[in-house]
Motif scaffolding. Structure first.
Motif, PDB file in Angstrom:
ATOM      1  N   TYR A   1      20.670 -14.555 -57.268  1.00  0.00           N
ATOM      2  CA  TYR A   1      20.375 -15.961 -56.978  1.00  0.00           C
ATOM      3  C   TYR A   1      19.166 -16.403 -57.804  1.00  0.00           C
ATOM      4  O   TYR A   1      18.086 -15.826 -57.691  1.00  0.00           O
ATOM      5  CB  TYR A   1      20.090 -16.148 -55.483  1.00  0.00           C
ATOM      6  CG  TYR A   1      20.520 -17.495 -54.958  1.00  0.00           C
ATOM      7  CD1 TYR A   1      19.904 -18.663 -55.406  1.00  0.00           C
ATOM      8  CD2 TYR A   1      21.531 -17.614 -54.021  1.00  0.00           C
ATOM      9  CE1 TYR A   1      20.303 -19.896 -54.939  1.00  0.00           C
ATOM     10  CE2 TYR A   1      21.944 -18.848 -53.546  1.00  0.00           C
ATOM     11  CZ  TYR A   1      21.332 -19.982 -54.012  1.00  0.00           C
ATOM     12  OH  TYR A   1      21.723 -21.209 -53.564  1.00  0.00           O
ATOM     13  N   LEU A   2      19.346 -17.405 -58.648  1.00  0.00           N
ATOM     14  CA  LEU A   2      18.257 -17.922 -59.480  1.00  0.00           C
ATOM     15  C   LEU A   2      17.522 -19.013 -58.721  1.00  0.00           C
ATOM     16  O   LEU A   2      18.067 -20.086 -58.443  1.00  0.00           O
ATOM     17  CB  LEU A   2      18.814 -18.476 -60.796  1.00  0.00           C
ATOM     18  CG  LEU A   2      19.524 -17.460 -61.697  1.00  0.00           C
ATOM     19  CD1 LEU A   2      20.038 -18.133 -62.956  1.00  0.00           C
ATOM     20  CD2 LEU A   2      18.605 -16.307 -62.049  1.00  0.00           C
ATOM     21  N   THR A   3      16.285 -18.735 -58.352  1.00  0.00           N
ATOM     22  CA  THR A   3      15.462 -19.689 -57.607  1.00  0.00           C
ATOM     23  C   THR A   3      14.044 -19.674 -58.179  1.00  0.00           C
ATOM     24  O   THR A   3      13.510 -18.600 -58.493  1.00  0.00           O
ATOM     25  CB  THR A   3      15.437 -19.348 -56.106  1.00  0.00           C
ATOM     26  OG1 THR A   3      14.462 -20.142 -55.436  1.00  0.00           O
ATOM     27  CG2 THR A   3      15.133 -17.876 -55.872  1.00  0.00           C
ATOM     28  N   PRO A   4      13.411 -20.820 -58.338  1.00  0.00           N
ATOM     29  CA  PRO A   4      12.055 -20.843 -58.911  1.00  0.00           C
ATOM     30  C   PRO A   4      10.972 -20.407 -57.942  1.00  0.00           C
ATOM     31  O   PRO A   4       9.807 -20.288 -58.346  1.00  0.00           O
ATOM     32  CB  PRO A   4      11.876 -22.315 -59.294  1.00  0.00           C
ATOM     33  CG  PRO A   4      12.733 -23.060 -58.332  1.00  0.00           C
ATOM     34  CD  PRO A   4      13.925 -22.173 -58.075  1.00  0.00           C
ATOM     35  N   HIS A   5      11.321 -20.147 -56.685  1.00  0.00           N
ATOM     36  CA  HIS A   5      10.314 -19.838 -55.665  1.00  0.00           C
ATOM     37  C   HIS A   5      10.089 -18.339 -55.473  1.00  0.00           C
ATOM     38  O   HIS A   5       9.192 -17.958 -54.714  1.00  0.00           O
ATOM     39  CB  HIS A   5      10.726 -20.458 -54.327  1.00  0.00           C
ATOM     40  CG  HIS A   5      10.992 -21.928 -54.394  1.00  0.00           C
ATOM     41  ND1 HIS A   5       9.988 -22.858 -54.560  1.00  0.00           N
ATOM     42  CD2 HIS A   5      12.149 -22.635 -54.332  1.00  0.00           C
ATOM     43  CE1 HIS A   5      10.516 -24.074 -54.588  1.00  0.00           C
ATOM     44  NE2 HIS A   5      11.814 -23.967 -54.455  1.00  0.00           N
ATOM     45  N   CYS A   6      10.882 -17.484 -56.127  1.00  0.00           N
ATOM     46  CA  CYS A   6      10.708 -16.047 -55.935  1.00  0.00           C
ATOM     47  C   CYS A   6       9.688 -15.504 -56.945  1.00  0.00           C
ATOM     48  O   CYS A   6       9.214 -16.216 -57.832  1.00  0.00           O
ATOM     49  CB  CYS A   6      12.044 -15.322 -56.078  1.00  0.00           C
ATOM     50  SG  CYS A   6      12.685 -15.311 -57.761  1.00  0.00           S
ATOM     51  N   ARG A   7       9.338 -14.219 -56.818  1.00  0.00           N
ATOM     52  CA  ARG A   7       8.339 -13.590 -57.678  1.00  0.00           C
ATOM     53  C   ARG A   7       8.948 -12.808 -58.831  1.00  0.00           C
ATOM     54  O   ARG A   7       8.289 -12.578 -59.840  1.00  0.00           O
ATOM     55  CB  ARG A   7       7.466 -12.645 -56.838  1.00  0.00           C
ATOM     56  CG  ARG A   7       6.668 -13.363 -55.749  1.00  0.00           C
ATOM     57  CD  ARG A   7       5.831 -12.362 -54.967  1.00  0.00           C
ATOM     58  NE  ARG A   7       5.049 -13.026 -53.919  1.00  0.00           N
ATOM     59  CZ  ARG A   7       4.257 -12.396 -53.061  1.00  0.00           C
ATOM     60  NH1 ARG A   7       4.134 -11.063 -53.133  1.00  0.00           N
ATOM     61  NH2 ARG A   7       3.598 -13.067 -52.143  1.00  0.00           N
ATOM     62  N   ASN A   8      10.172 -12.353 -58.690  1.00  0.00           N
ATOM     63  CA  ASN A   8      10.791 -11.521 -59.725  1.00  0.00           C
ATOM     64  C   ASN A   8      11.251 -12.389 -60.889  1.00  0.00           C
ATOM     65  O   ASN A   8      11.949 -13.395 -60.694  1.00  0.00           O
ATOM     66  CB  ASN A   8      11.990 -10.758 -59.142  1.00  0.00           C
ATOM     67  CG  ASN A   8      11.578  -9.845 -58.007  1.00  0.00           C
ATOM     68  OD1 ASN A   8      10.479  -9.299 -58.002  1.00  0.00           O
ATOM     69  ND2 ASN A   8      12.455  -9.707 -57.018  1.00  0.00           N
ATOM     70  N   GLU A   9      10.891 -11.994 -62.113  1.00  0.00           N
ATOM     71  CA  GLU A   9      11.303 -12.717 -63.306  1.00  0.00           C
ATOM     72  C   GLU A   9      12.551 -12.086 -63.905  1.00  0.00           C
ATOM     73  O   GLU A   9      12.732 -10.870 -63.865  1.00  0.00           O
ATOM     74  CB  GLU A   9      10.181 -12.727 -64.350  1.00  0.00           C
ATOM     75  CG  GLU A   9       9.035 -13.649 -64.013  1.00  0.00           C
ATOM     76  CD  GLU A   9       8.082 -13.791 -65.181  1.00  0.00           C
ATOM     77  OE1 GLU A   9       8.187 -12.983 -66.149  1.00  0.00           O
ATOM     78  OE2 GLU A   9       7.230 -14.689 -65.146  1.00  0.00           O
ATOM     79  N   LEU A  10      13.377 -12.945 -64.466  1.00  0.00           N
ATOM     80  CA  LEU A  10      14.577 -12.487 -65.156  1.00  0.00           C
ATOM     81  C   LEU A  10      14.183 -12.099 -66.586  1.00  0.00           C
ATOM     82  O   LEU A  10      14.026 -12.957 -67.455  1.00  0.00           O
ATOM     83  CB  LEU A  10      15.638 -13.594 -65.160  1.00  0.00           C
ATOM     84  CG  LEU A  10      17.004 -13.246 -65.746  1.00  0.00           C
ATOM     85  CD1 LEU A  10      17.715 -12.216 -64.876  1.00  0.00           C
ATOM     86  CD2 LEU A  10      17.862 -14.500 -65.869  1.00  0.00           C
ATOM     87  N   THR A  11      14.001 -10.824 -66.839  1.00  0.00           N
ATOM     88  CA  THR A  11      13.519 -10.365 -68.140  1.00  0.00           C
ATOM     89  C   THR A  11      14.631 -10.307 -69.183  1.00  0.00           C
ATOM     90  O   THR A  11      14.386 -10.562 -70.363  1.00  0.00           O
ATOM     91  CB  THR A  11      12.889  -8.982 -68.006  1.00  0.00           C
ATOM     92  OG1 THR A  11      13.846  -8.078 -67.407  1.00  0.00           O
ATOM     93  CG2 THR A  11      11.645  -9.059 -67.118  1.00  0.00           C
ATOM     94  N   ARG A  12      15.851  -9.983 -68.775  1.00  0.00           N
ATOM     95  CA  ARG A  12      16.970  -9.921 -69.713  1.00  0.00           C
ATOM     96  C   ARG A  12      18.235 -10.410 -69.021  1.00  0.00           C
ATOM     97  O   ARG A  12      18.352 -10.368 -67.795  1.00  0.00           O
ATOM     98  CB  ARG A  12      17.183  -8.499 -70.251  1.00  0.00           C
ATOM     99  CG  ARG A  12      17.643  -7.508 -69.207  1.00  0.00           C
ATOM    100  CD  ARG A  12      17.868  -6.128 -69.797  1.00  0.00           C
ATOM    101  NE  ARG A  12      18.454  -5.208 -68.813  1.00  0.00           N
ATOM    102  CZ  ARG A  12      19.752  -5.101 -68.599  1.00  0.00           C
ATOM    103  NH1 ARG A  12      20.614  -5.824 -69.297  1.00  0.00           N
ATOM    104  NH2 ARG A  12      20.216  -4.254 -67.694  1.00  0.00           N
ATOM    105  N   PHE A  13      19.164 -10.870 -69.829  1.00  0.00           N
ATOM    106  CA  PHE A  13      20.433 -11.375 -69.299  1.00  0.00           C
ATOM    107  C   PHE A  13      21.391 -10.222 -69.082  1.00  0.00           C
ATOM    108  O   PHE A  13      21.642  -9.418 -69.988  1.00  0.00           O
ATOM    109  CB  PHE A  13      21.033 -12.397 -70.267  1.00  0.00           C
ATOM    110  CG  PHE A  13      22.287 -13.055 -69.751  1.00  0.00           C
ATOM    111  CD1 PHE A  13      22.208 -14.168 -68.930  1.00  0.00           C
ATOM    112  CD2 PHE A  13      23.526 -12.553 -70.094  1.00  0.00           C
ATOM    113  CE1 PHE A  13      23.362 -14.770 -68.466  1.00  0.00           C
ATOM    114  CE2 PHE A  13      24.676 -13.152 -69.637  1.00  0.00           C
ATOM    115  CZ  PHE A  13      24.599 -14.266 -68.816  1.00  0.00           C
ATOM    116  N   ASP A  14      21.918 -10.126 -67.874  1.00  0.00           N
ATOM    117  CA  ASP A  14      22.853  -9.062 -67.516  1.00  0.00           C
ATOM    118  C   ASP A  14      24.283  -9.601 -67.604  1.00  0.00           C
ATOM    119  O   ASP A  14      24.670 -10.477 -66.821  1.00  0.00           O
ATOM    120  CB  ASP A  14      22.575  -8.556 -66.105  1.00  0.00           C
ATOM    121  CG  ASP A  14      23.402  -7.333 -65.750  1.00  0.00           C
ATOM    122  OD1 ASP A  14      24.185  -6.884 -66.609  1.00  0.00           O
ATOM    123  OD2 ASP A  14      23.271  -6.830 -64.617  1.00  0.00           O
ATOM    124  N   PRO A  15      25.102  -9.134 -68.538  1.00  0.00           N
ATOM    125  CA  PRO A  15      26.470  -9.654 -68.651  1.00  0.00           C
ATOM    126  C   PRO A  15      27.381  -9.256 -67.508  1.00  0.00           C
ATOM    127  O   PRO A  15      28.457  -9.852 -67.341  1.00  0.00           O
ATOM    128  CB  PRO A  15      26.962  -9.058 -69.982  1.00  0.00           C
ATOM    129  CG  PRO A  15      26.127  -7.845 -70.181  1.00  0.00           C
ATOM    130  CD  PRO A  15      24.795  -8.137 -69.572  1.00  0.00           C
TER     131      PRO A  15
END
Length: 417
Positions: free
Chosen positions: A268-282
């Motif tokens: 789930y992509l949400t701007p309120h969490c702490r974990n960053e999306l470092t790479r795109f997972d296909p």
């Protein structure tokens, strides 16, 4: 002219007087309403009566309220205020649901602006058509049997029409439904949005559909948690009339994404969490909430992801961009989808984040400040005082970085270098 102005003022005063008298008395005679209403054509009269019968369905109290609203709108028209010349059944029904006069005035102003915008577009289109017809002279033939070549005449090339391009884009989206990575749009946030935000969300979803099918590698989009009777879906069907066709290249589900996809693959992509999306997972299935949160700033998507026990992530905006102070990091879905599309294709964050609106970045704020100082030298001293007041180590405004606007390719068809 003076006589017409006198009649208009007399009519407006009489209608307003009658309207105020109606509010003081419990009974309301529809014949009095008809006597004070402006002269409509037969088609407009039938349309109004049809709207009344469709909305009220024999409810006398509701019909009384609706006729009073029609009278209120007519008073606004005759008084020269912003009110549309015509309204359909859906607009009358929404106007009836609004509780305060201020809300009704704002809604009528919104409809009036849209009506005038359509009229202006129609006038401009007709003007361009006349200019095009008058501006291009006909080519003269040297001999009667000569063939004329050009866009308006004979051509060696086959013309590709808009419908052919549209079919090609739909075909690419249909291929994505069979072979591409899935992407979920969560449509369960309508209860947290006001009516105008719901329409805005439907408009953003329309742009998402267009951007996705234009891309070289589109997503297989799934709309989940869709309510078939929701205002969002009604507006989306109005924006995309072919949505109910069996060949339409988009998956629409009333079920939750938990009932369709395995939980361990969902992110789930949400701007309120702490974990960053470092790479795109296909192999992951990303979820984006379809919500416009101009009035509601609560972390609803974060709470829902925690409730469903789903992995969460946010875009690394601070790592690649200098964010302007006061700008929210909540992106629209029509910005999120192009970012993920380019990220899947290139794996380059700097290239993918070009879709973020420039108004949210510090670069735009500095450019605006430099422009203001250049146009108003007196403002330079005020800016220096603010910098000294906030203890900035800046000796002069000229030490600000000399930024220039960069040309960014906006088309998703552009080749990558």
């Amino acid at each position: 002219m003076y006589f017409a102005s006198f009649l208009k003022k007399t009519f407006t005063h009489s209608v307003a007087k009658f309207y105020c008298a109606k509010r003081m008395t419990p009974s309301f005679n529809p014949l009095m309403f008809n006597s004070y209403r402006r002269f409509y054509s037969a088609g407009e009269e039938d349309e109004l009566e049809t709207s009344i019968n469709t909305i009220c369905k024999g409810n006398a109290e509701l019909e009384k309220k609706l006729r009073i609203l029609m009278l209120e709108v007519e008073v606004m028209r005759q008084d020269g205020r912003c009110a549309p010349d015509s309204m359909n059944t859906t607009q009358w029904k929404h106007l009836l649901d609004l509780s305060s006069r201020n809300q009704r005035t704002n809604y009528l102003t919104f409809l009036w602006k849209n009506e005038k915008s359509r009229e202006n577009q129609k006038i401009k289109k007709e003007t361009r058509r006349k200019q095009f017809a008058d501006g291009i002279p006909d080519q003269e033939k040297e001999y009667p049997d000569d063939l004329l070549y050009g866009i308006r005449y004979q051509s060696l090339f086959l013309r590709i029409r808009d419908q052919s391009i549209n079919n090609f884009d739909n075909y690419r989206a249909l291929l994505a439904m069979m072979h591409s990575q899935s992407l979920v749009i969560d449509c369960s946030y309508e209860e947290h949005m006001v009516w105008r935000e719901t329409l805005n969300a439907a408009k953003q979803m329309t742009l998402v559909f267009g951007d996705n099918r234009l891309h070289k590698e589109p997503f297989n989009i799934h709309l989940c948690n869709v309510n078939n009777d929701s205002e969002f879906l009604k507006q989306l069907k109005k924006n995309i009339p072919c949505m109910e066709e069996p060949w339409f290249p988009m998956n629409i589900h009333t079920e939750s994404y938990l009932d369709i996809f395995p939980r361990e693959k969902l992110v789930y992509l949400t701007p309120h969490c702490r974990n960053e999306l470092t790479r795109f997972d296909p192999d992951a299935i990303y979820i984006i909430g379809c919500m416009v949160d101009k009035t509601n700033n609560e972390p609803i998507s974060l709470a829902k992801a925690k409730k469903d026990n789903i992995t969460m992530a946010k875009l690394p905006l601070d790592r690649y961009l200098e964010w302007a102070p006061g700008s929210k990091k909540n992106l629209n879905i029509n910005h999120m989808i192009p970012i993920l599309l380019d990220l899947k294709l290139t794996g380059d964050w700097e290239y993918a984040l070009r879709h973020i609106p420039k108004r949210k970045l510090m670069e735009t704020k500095i450019l605006a400040m430099q422009k203001r100082i250049k146009n108003n030298p007196q403002l330079k001293n005020d800016v220096l005082k603010n910098f000294r007041k906030n203890n900035f180590k800046l000796s002069s405004v000229n030490s600000l970085p000399n930024l220039k606007k960069t040309n960014i390719r906006r088309s998703l068809y552009d080749d990558l270098e």
